[in-house]
Design an enzyme around this catalytic site. Structure first.
Site, PDB file in Angstrom:
ATOM      1  N   HIS A  56      -8.983 128.212 -28.182  1.00  0.00           N
ATOM      2  CA  HIS A  56      -8.153 127.065 -28.633  1.00  0.00           C
ATOM      3  C   HIS A  56      -9.033 125.900 -29.078  1.00  0.00           C
ATOM      4  O   HIS A  56      -8.616 124.747 -28.974  1.00  0.00           O
ATOM      5  CB  HIS A  56      -7.201 126.580 -27.526  1.00  0.00           C
ATOM      6  CG  HIS A  56      -6.352 127.640 -26.929  1.00  0.00           C
ATOM      7  ND1 HIS A  56      -5.030 127.838 -27.268  1.00  0.00           N
ATOM      8  CD2 HIS A  56      -6.652 128.590 -25.995  1.00  0.00           C
ATOM      9  CE1 HIS A  56      -4.539 128.859 -26.570  1.00  0.00           C
ATOM     10  NE2 HIS A  56      -5.505 129.327 -25.795  1.00  0.00           N
ATOM     11  N   SER A  59     -26.395 117.018 -50.767  1.00  0.00           N
ATOM     12  CA  SER A  59     -25.680 115.827 -51.241  1.00  0.00           C
ATOM     13  C   SER A  59     -26.434 115.136 -52.360  1.00  0.00           C
ATOM     14  O   SER A  59     -27.667 115.076 -52.350  1.00  0.00           O
ATOM     15  CB  SER A  59     -25.492 114.859 -50.069  1.00  0.00           C
ATOM     16  OG  SER A  59     -25.029 113.612 -50.538  1.00  0.00           O
ATOM     17  N   LYS A  77     -29.325 115.674 -46.426  1.00  0.00           N
ATOM     18  CA  LYS A  77     -28.143 116.384 -45.912  1.00  0.00           C
ATOM     19  C   LYS A  77     -28.166 117.848 -46.347  1.00  0.00           C
ATOM     20  O   LYS A  77     -28.462 118.159 -47.500  1.00  0.00           O
ATOM     21  CB  LYS A  77     -26.878 115.706 -46.446  1.00  0.00           C
ATOM     22  CG  LYS A  77     -25.597 116.110 -45.741  1.00  0.00           C
ATOM     23  CD  LYS A  77     -24.498 115.100 -46.086  1.00  0.00           C
ATOM     24  CE  LYS A  77     -23.247 115.301 -45.277  1.00  0.00           C
ATOM     25  NZ  LYS A  77     -22.494 116.460 -45.658  1.00  0.00           N
ATOM     26  N   GLU A  83     -18.955 127.985 -47.726  1.00  0.00           N
ATOM     27  CA  GLU A  83     -17.958 127.414 -48.627  1.00  0.00           C
ATOM     28  C   GLU A  83     -17.671 128.362 -49.794  1.00  0.00           C
ATOM     29  O   GLU A  83     -16.512 128.593 -50.162  1.00  0.00           O
ATOM     30  CB  GLU A  83     -18.437 126.037 -49.112  1.00  0.00           C
ATOM     31  CG  GLU A  83     -18.407 125.027 -47.970  1.00  0.00           C
ATOM     32  CD  GLU A  83     -19.135 123.718 -48.262  1.00  0.00           C
ATOM     33  OE1 GLU A  83     -19.475 123.455 -49.423  1.00  0.00           O
ATOM     34  OE2 GLU A  83     -19.352 122.957 -47.297  1.00  0.00           O
TER      35      GLU A  83
END
Ligand SMILES: O=C(O)C[C@H](O)C(=O)O
Length: 465
Positions: A189, A319, A325, A332
């Site tokens: 969960h 980025s 980053k 993705e």
């Protein structure tokens, strides 16, 4: 542009002089300017090349086509399969739902190219081969297009999808083995749960991919069935005796794949449940890969403010504005592929629902969506292996910190002091910002020595061993 005149049963049509196609292809080009240029997958055209060659061989073997014509058809089919004639197939998916115009495109190109191979100029003299009478002999679009679909889809699944998935499965299984001793906290969960090893977690991913591979393999016998020989409505009108079996034998030989004639030609023309079935397995794989990619990007989240239990390869700057980053870009890309495959499954299901009486007329859209899914899943699996999975490393200090901090280690005390007292310890530690051990001793339920003996994360991962 210079033109020549080609004819069909409706009359004359101007065709670009340097192209091999004929009147019906040109009509389709003009009548279906939908998403042009050419969107009919070239794999379908190659499927046609196999089947036209197979048909020529079967027709000759059964005494209805001369050896000379057979050999000319076969030569052009070989040229198509070598990719030499790709630009001669300009049609779009969004045409007749039977794919008749693509069938005729192939018939016309084979006939005109054979004329050239016979040493003649297109449009001059009697045609060496007639597109309908010779190249399309013993065939209809209604049985050729589904045959081309099955050849193209089967090849794609075997050569691209399954090959990619097997590579990814190997990589996940290897990671699982490599990280089998790394004890980490589990989550259910999305909340802290009892510990397991990173290897156990990855073994679940490997098993998902393994089941996906089996699911695809299980569907292949249906996809191996060919409609050819059914002609217009499944009865086999205008075919010589035994043609369906002989043609399937030749196609199997030319492709090196286990194609057989469909047991029921009515089903093979009117429904495309085999495409729905195999794509259902591709959808299962997409569902699995989406879950795996999501887990991996969450496990890698951070590096300072996320879970950060694993480190994924830093493949490129993430980025354009935030220096340093790194983003989970492979996850993705993979999850976008999964979204596309699940969407394609809907289009395929809608297409499959549309068999009206003797013919399904959603053939091109079903085939195109299927081929896209099969290609994307295979490619994405390989990319995900090479650029992500194979380079994953456990972030051991972070994993240790999170395990040691977890309140759910208290579950190990259930058999010793009971669920209620264990819950009291966990609740107190959470409320007071203390450790489980401090509260267990303070409440007088467990000695410090027993706590160390009983609450050992590594022992909590082993009940399945
Ligand atoms: O093109 C064919 O061979 C048949 C056509 O699809 C039809 O059934 O009208």
């Amino acid at each position: 542009m210079t033109y020549r005149i080609e004819k069909d049963t409706m009359g004359e049509v101007k065709v670009p002089a340097d192209k091999l196609w004929g009147a019906q292809t040109e009509r389709s080009r003009n009548n279906f300017k939908i998403g042009a240029p050419a969107s009919m997958p070239i794999e379908i055209i190659y499927g046609f090349a196999y089947l036209k060659k197979g048909a020529a061989y079967a027709n000759h073997e059964l005494g209805v086509l001369s050896q000379e014509k057979r050999d000319l058809i076969a030569r052009v089919c070989d040229e198509i399969l070598e990719g030499k004639l790709d630009e001669q197939f300009p049609l779009v998916i969004w045409q007749t739902g039977s794919g008749t115009q693509s069938n005729m495109n192939v018939n016309e190109v084979i006939a005109n190219r054979a004329h050239q191979l016979a040493g003649k100029k297109i449009g001059e003299g009697e045609k060496t081969l007639q597109p309908n009478d010779d190249v399309n002999k013993s065939q209809s679009s209604n049985d050729t297009f589904p045959t081309g679909m099955h050849i193209a889809c089967y090849k794609k699944v075997v050569e691209v999808t399954l090959a990619g998935l097997r590579q990814l499965h190997k990589a996940l299984a290897a990671k699982s083995e490599e990280m089998k001793d790394v004890v980490k906290i589990g989550r259910t969960h999305l909340m802290d749960a009892t510990p397991l090893t990173l290897g156990q977690e990855f073994s679940g991913y490997a098993a998902q991919v393994e089941h996906g591979i089996k699911a695809i393999e299980n569907t292949l016998p249906h996809l191996a069935e060919l409609a050819l020989g059914g002609t217009a409505v499944g009865t086999g009108l205008n075919t010589p005796k035994n043609y369906d079996v002989v043609v399937a034998k030749h196609i199997a030989e030319f492709t090196g794949l286990p194609f057989v004639t469909a047991k029921n030609k009515f089903e093979a023309l009117a429904a495309h449940d085999a495409i729905v079935e195999t794509h259902g397995a591709l959808k299962q794989v997409a569902v699995s890969l989406n879950k795996i990619a999501n887990d991996i990007r969450l496990l890698a989240s951070g590096p300072r403010s996320g879970i950060g239990e694993i480190i994924i390869p830093a493949n490129e700057p993430g980025s354009s504005i935030m220096p340093g980053k790194v983003n989970p870009t492979q996850c993705e890309a993979l999850t976008m592929v999964c979204a596309q495959v699940v969407g394609n499954d809907v289009a395929i299901a809608v297409g499959g629902m549309q068999g009206h009486f003797e013919l399904n007329v959603f053939k091109p859209v079903m085939a195109a969506n299927f081929l896209q899914s099969a290609q994307l899943l295979g490619d994405a699996a390989v990319s995900f292996d090479i650029h992500c999975v194979s380079g994953i490393e456990p972030n051991k200090p972070r994993i240790k910190e999170l395990v040691n901090n977890s309140l759910m280690l208290v579950t190990a005390l259930n058999p010793k002091i009971g669920y209620y007292k264990a819950a009291e310890i966990a609740n107190a530690a959470h409320k007071n910002g203390t450790t489980l051990k401090e509260e267990a001793v303070r409440l007088g339920y467990v000695s410090a020595e027993d706590f160390d003996k009983w609450v050992r994360p590594e022992d909590m991962t082993k009940s399945l061993d």
